[in-house]
Scaffold this motif. Structure first.
Motif, PDB file in Angstrom:
ATOM      1  N   ARG A 103      -8.082   0.405   0.869  1.00 35.08           N
ATOM      2  CA  ARG A 103      -8.629   0.894  -0.483  1.00 35.08           C
ATOM      3  C   ARG A 103      -9.740   1.568  -0.289  1.00 35.08           C
TER       4      ARG A 103
ATOM      5  N   ARG B 267      -6.164   4.984   8.998  1.00 29.34           N
ATOM      6  CA  ARG B 267      -5.193   3.633   8.546  1.00 29.34           C
ATOM      7  C   ARG B 267      -4.728   2.887   9.630  1.00 29.34           C
TER       8      ARG B 267
ATOM      9  N   PRO C 189      -8.246  10.242   1.165  1.00 27.61           N
ATOM     10  CA  PRO C 189      -6.943   9.780   0.503  1.00 27.61           C
ATOM     11  C   PRO C 189      -5.752  10.717   1.376  1.00 27.61           C
TER      12      PRO C 189
ATOM     13  N   THR D 145       0.775  -1.120   0.032  1.00 31.71           N
ATOM     14  CA  THR D 145      -0.065   0.061  -0.177  1.00 31.71           C
ATOM     15  C   THR D 145       0.895   1.258  -0.066  1.00 31.71           C
TER      16      THR D 145
ATOM     17  N   ASP E  40      -8.639   4.999   0.775  1.00 26.82           N
ATOM     18  CA  ASP E  40      -7.872   5.795  -0.445  1.00 26.82           C
ATOM     19  C   ASP E  40      -8.860   6.370  -0.917  1.00 26.82           C
TER      20      ASP E  40
END
Length: 439
Positions: A422, A373, A429, A192, A425
């Motif tokens: 994902r 995250r 982001p 990632t 993201d």
């Protein structure tokens, strides 16, 4: 003349009459080819190959292959081949611990020669605030799931067999829910591009802190359950006192040469055997040796690559296979009560890990895209929980029902990480420019 009513010889029966060496080689070839194909499929759908290898190991177990094709299962993975494959698997587990320790010793995967160019362009910051964040996140993201797991264990104890006692069951369940898989985490960071970010660095360090604590709690659970004698517990304490100073030792700058593969494997076996003799699990010695190796020579050299290929591609599938033979996923397992057990443990595991990691990241000053995250990364359990479950099951702390339920939790939490990152993201982001360190 032979009787015309004789039963035809099946392929599995014919296979079972082969020389034991031939059966071992055929079984190993079948396992590796299946894992290779499953790993390639996993990559195509955005999942780590280790997840597919674990799934293959479960499919080859007695609950599925053994139920559908019992003769084939017995011929491939019966008493004639299992002990040797299990030996390969144990070697793979200690080599994995060696490599994990080396990654921690050099400061992460970007120093391992395996990260992306973008990762290697962002060396770890020598920021004491990140060090404090690692300590806080590591402690809380282990203690909160540990507490939740202990409470779940005490609630479940009247309903589940627990040959070692309810307290041992509760401590073990807390340990199993509190771990984070460092090897899976390293792979996620590489794939990632998060290795050079504060969230990635903190997650890796915090996972190491939590896993070290998990082994201590596991030793206590074994002692409480009677699987570890008081003398063994004293030996464990003595082993910790011996190993801690070694972890603080740093060699002179530039010391070390590329290690030979045979010396690496021999040294790893000696370190693992010594830690087992001291009352610790054999993986602890391999992990400590890996840390010292990483500090002595940050540049991996050809030995690290060779050991990595041997462990990843050949030996670890054998370890997963041995674990899969313990799992019972046949039709009798799928009852409403069992489904409720799996869903309940999964909800507790995800909530405790994600909330602990994300909340601590936010309190330590990370921006929202980073602490979100961080929470997701801390939730990946993977092979570390599989190793813990193997130890607990072999020691009699849990029965096959709980082993199977916790295995499904480990697979689910590992599978969640990639899609969740994902999704972040798209929704939150990361900035295109380099992210700042902690404010």
């Amino acid at each position: 003349m032979p009787s015309s009513t004789a039963e035809p010889v099946t392929a599995a029966a014919s296979f079972g009459t082969l020389d034991p060496t031939a059966r071992l080689l055929f079984a190993l070839a079948a396992l590796l080819l299946l894992c290779r194909a499953a790993g390639a499929l996993a990559r195509r759908i955005g999942q780590p190959p280790v997840l597919a290898e674990l799934a293959i190991a479960v499919l080859l177990g007695p609950g599925l292959l053994g139920a559908l094709l019992p003769q084939a299962h017995q011929a491939l993975f019966g008493p004639g081949t299992r002990p040797v494959l299990d030996g390969f698997g144990q070697l793979g587990a200690i080599l994995l611990a060696l490599r994990t320790g080396r990654m921690l010793g050099v400061g992460g995967p970007h120093r391992d020669g395996r990260g992306s160019p973008a990762d290697r362009a962002h060396p770890p910051h020598a920021d004491p605030r990140e060090g404090r964040a690692v300590a806080v996140v590591g402690a809380v993201s282990f203690l909160l799931p540990l507490t939740a797991g202990v409470l779940c264990g005490l609630l479940l104890a009247p309903r589940l067999p627990h040959g070692r006692g309810p307290l041992a069951l509760a401590l073990f369940l807390g340990c199993a829910l509190g771990v984070t898989a460092v090897p899976v985490l390293v792979r996620l960071l590489e794939e990632t591009g998060l290795s050079g970010t504060p969230a990635g660095r903190i997650a890796l360090g915090a996972a190491a802190v939590g896993d070290a604590a998990a082994w201590l709690v596991l030793a206590v659970a074994l002692a409480v359950g009677g699987a570890l004698t008081p003398g063994g517990l004293w030996l464990t304490g003595a082993g910790v006192l011996v190993l801690v100073p070694l972890l603080k030792w740093r060699p002179p700058a530039g010391a070390g040469r590329p290690a030979d593969v045979s010396l690496l494997v021999a040294g790893c076996a000696l370190a693992a055997g010594a830690s087992a003799a001291l009352g610790l699990h054999q993986l602890v010695g391999a992990l400590v040796l890996g840390v010292l190796w990483g500090r002595r020579r940050p540049d991996p050299g050809p030995g690290a690559a060779a050991v990595g290929v041997l462990a990843d591609k050949v030996l670890l599938p054998c370890f997963f296979l041995g674990f899969g033979q313990r799992i019972g996923l046949g039709a009798p397992a799928w009852t409403p009560a069992f489904a409720g057990l799996v869903l309940g443990l999964l909800a507790v595991a995800v909530a405790a890990k994600v909330v602990a990691g994300a909340a601590c990241g936010a309190l330590c000053g990370l921006a929202a895209p980073q602490w979100l995250r961080l929470g997701v990364l801390m939730n990946a359990r993977g092979i570390t929980e599989i190793v813990v479950l193997t130890v607990g099951y072999d020691a009699g702390l849990i029965d096959r029902t709980l082993l199977t339920a916790l295995t499904l939790v480990a697979l689910a939490t590992t599978a969640m990480a990639g899609p969740a990152l994902r999704l972040l993201d798209r929704l939150r982001p990361l900035p295109a420019a380099e992210l700042p360190a902690l404010p």
